[in-house]
Design a protein around this motif. Structure first.
Motif, PDB file in Angstrom:
ATOM      1  N   VAL A  96       0.840  -1.203   0.000  1.00  0.00           N
ATOM      2  CA  VAL A  96       0.000   0.000   0.000  1.00  0.00           C
ATOM      3  C   VAL A  96       0.874   1.251   0.000  1.00  0.00           C
ATOM      4  N   ARG A  97       1.903   1.257   0.834  1.00  0.00           N
ATOM      5  CA  ARG A  97       2.779   2.429   0.936  1.00  0.00           C
ATOM      6  C   ARG A  97       3.503   2.709  -0.385  1.00  0.00           C
ATOM      7  N   LEU A 104       0.964   1.633  10.635  1.00  0.00           N
ATOM      8  CA  LEU A 104      -0.377   2.173  10.450  1.00  0.00           C
ATOM      9  C   LEU A 104      -0.411   3.662  10.783  1.00  0.00           C
ATOM     10  N   ARG A 105       0.229   4.032  11.854  1.00  0.00           N
ATOM     11  CA  ARG A 105       0.236   5.435  12.292  1.00  0.00           C
ATOM     12  C   ARG A 105       0.935   6.328  11.275  1.00  0.00           C
ATOM     13  N   ASP A 106       2.002   5.807  10.653  1.00  0.00           N
ATOM     14  CA  ASP A 106       2.835   6.637   9.782  1.00  0.00           C
ATOM     15  C   ASP A 106       2.424   6.603   8.311  1.00  0.00           C
ATOM     16  N   LEU A 107       1.412   5.825   7.948  1.00  0.00           N
ATOM     17  CA  LEU A 107       0.999   5.795   6.548  1.00  0.00           C
ATOM     18  C   LEU A 107       0.583   7.201   6.101  1.00  0.00           C
ATOM     19  N   LEU A 109      -8.796   1.143  17.164  1.00  0.00           N
ATOM     20  CA  LEU A 109      -8.834   2.484  17.749  1.00  0.00           C
ATOM     21  C   LEU A 109      -7.684   3.356  17.273  1.00  0.00           C
ATOM     22  N   ALA A 110      -6.618   2.750  16.766  1.00  0.00           N
ATOM     23  CA  ALA A 110      -5.463   3.508  16.285  1.00  0.00           C
ATOM     24  C   ALA A 110      -5.672   4.048  14.876  1.00  0.00           C
ATOM     25  N   ALA A 139      -2.120  13.808   4.907  1.00  0.00           N
ATOM     26  CA  ALA A 139      -1.006  13.178   5.627  1.00  0.00           C
ATOM     27  C   ALA A 139      -0.340  14.177   6.570  1.00  0.00           C
ATOM     28  N   LEU A 140      -0.237  15.432   6.148  1.00  0.00           N
ATOM     29  CA  LEU A 140       0.351  16.469   7.005  1.00  0.00           C
ATOM     30  C   LEU A 140      -0.560  16.781   8.186  1.00  0.00           C
TER      31      LEU A 140
END
Length: 263
Positions: free
Chosen positions: A43-44, A96-99, A120-121, A211-212
């Protein structure tokens, strides 16, 4: 023929990732972690993808760790659960957090343990009315992991976080919505329709700008006010250099719908 434990479909900017061990309530074993890691990497790297949707197959979203994948027999050495977190769950939560795109979650059934904290994240979480969230760790003498001790106080407040973590009681989807833990509780039959409607919306939006936004909101948890407004300045400078900002302004001035490219 055995079905893969992770399914990934990419269509028109939307990546749909399905946890696919329904006979085990989509609980994680090592093989599933490895497939999940590979799917998120795909995905990334795929520049066509502008939003990720995560859901589960069958009657549950994710029951967390597959306990049969860990040895706890009296005649065997106890497993190093810290190593399991370091090697699998922590990298998953970071990825997941940094995608650099919105991550949506459609909770179709029980979300327990690490499964609850993964849900929840995500950036925007919808849950079927029959779904529930359970911090089951205390029933095994364990500590909430997969970011649980960080996420819970922030989405529900410390008093509710302690109640969930220490009691391990089920929190219904409706209660989770009322407490501000999730974006929305919807009727079961509408879950994927509502989630994919949101996903298709995000697939047309200024992805880099979104993303920002994620970056700024995540940083606010530890920044001082001065640090945060300085970060806003820096990120706004970056956002103002994107093609999508130029298109957004042009569309506003010309009174038309913008055609964002996610760049």
């Amino acid at each position: 023929m055995t079905q893969p434990s992770i399914l990934l479909e990419i269509d028109q900017g939307v990546a749909l990732l399905t946890l696919n061990r329904p006979d085990n309530l989509n609980s994680f074993n090592v093989e599933m972690h490895e497939r999940m890691r590979d799917a998120i990497s795909t995905v990334r790297k795929d520049e066509s993808v502008r939003v990720l949707v995560i859901t589960g197959s069958g009657r549950g979203f994710c029951a967390g760790q597959d306990l049969s994948d860990r040895s706890v027999s009296p005649d065997q050495e106890m497993p190093d659960l810290g190593a399991s977190l370091e090697n699998y769950y922590n990298p998953l939560m970071r990825s997941l957090r940094d995608l650099p795109m919105p991550v949506l979650c459609a909770v179709n059934g029980v979300a327990a343990g690490a499964g609850a904290n993964i849900a929840l994240a995500c950036d925007i979480t919808l849950a079927a009315r029959s779904a529930n969230f359970v911090q089951a760790f205390c029933k095994l003498g364990l500590v909430p992991d997969s970011g649980g001790t960080w996420i819970l106080p922030r989405v529900a407040g410390m008093a509710r976080a302690k109640g969930m973590a220490l009691l391990g009681e089920k929190i219904s989807a409706e209660q989770a919505e009322n407490w501000g833990m999730i974006w929305r509780c919807v009727d079961n039959e509408q879950l994927m329709e509502e989630t994919m409607k949101l996903a298709r919306h995000f697939a047309t939006q200024p992805t880099k700008g979104l993303a920002l936004i994620k970056r700024a909101l995540h940083a606010s948890a530890s920044n001082t006010f001065e640090e945060q407004i300085n970060l806003e300045r820096d990120l706004q400078r970056t956002a103002g250099q994107t093609e999508d900002y130029r298109e957004g302004v042009a569309a506003f001035m010309e009174k038309r719908t913008p055609n964002f490219k996610g760049k």
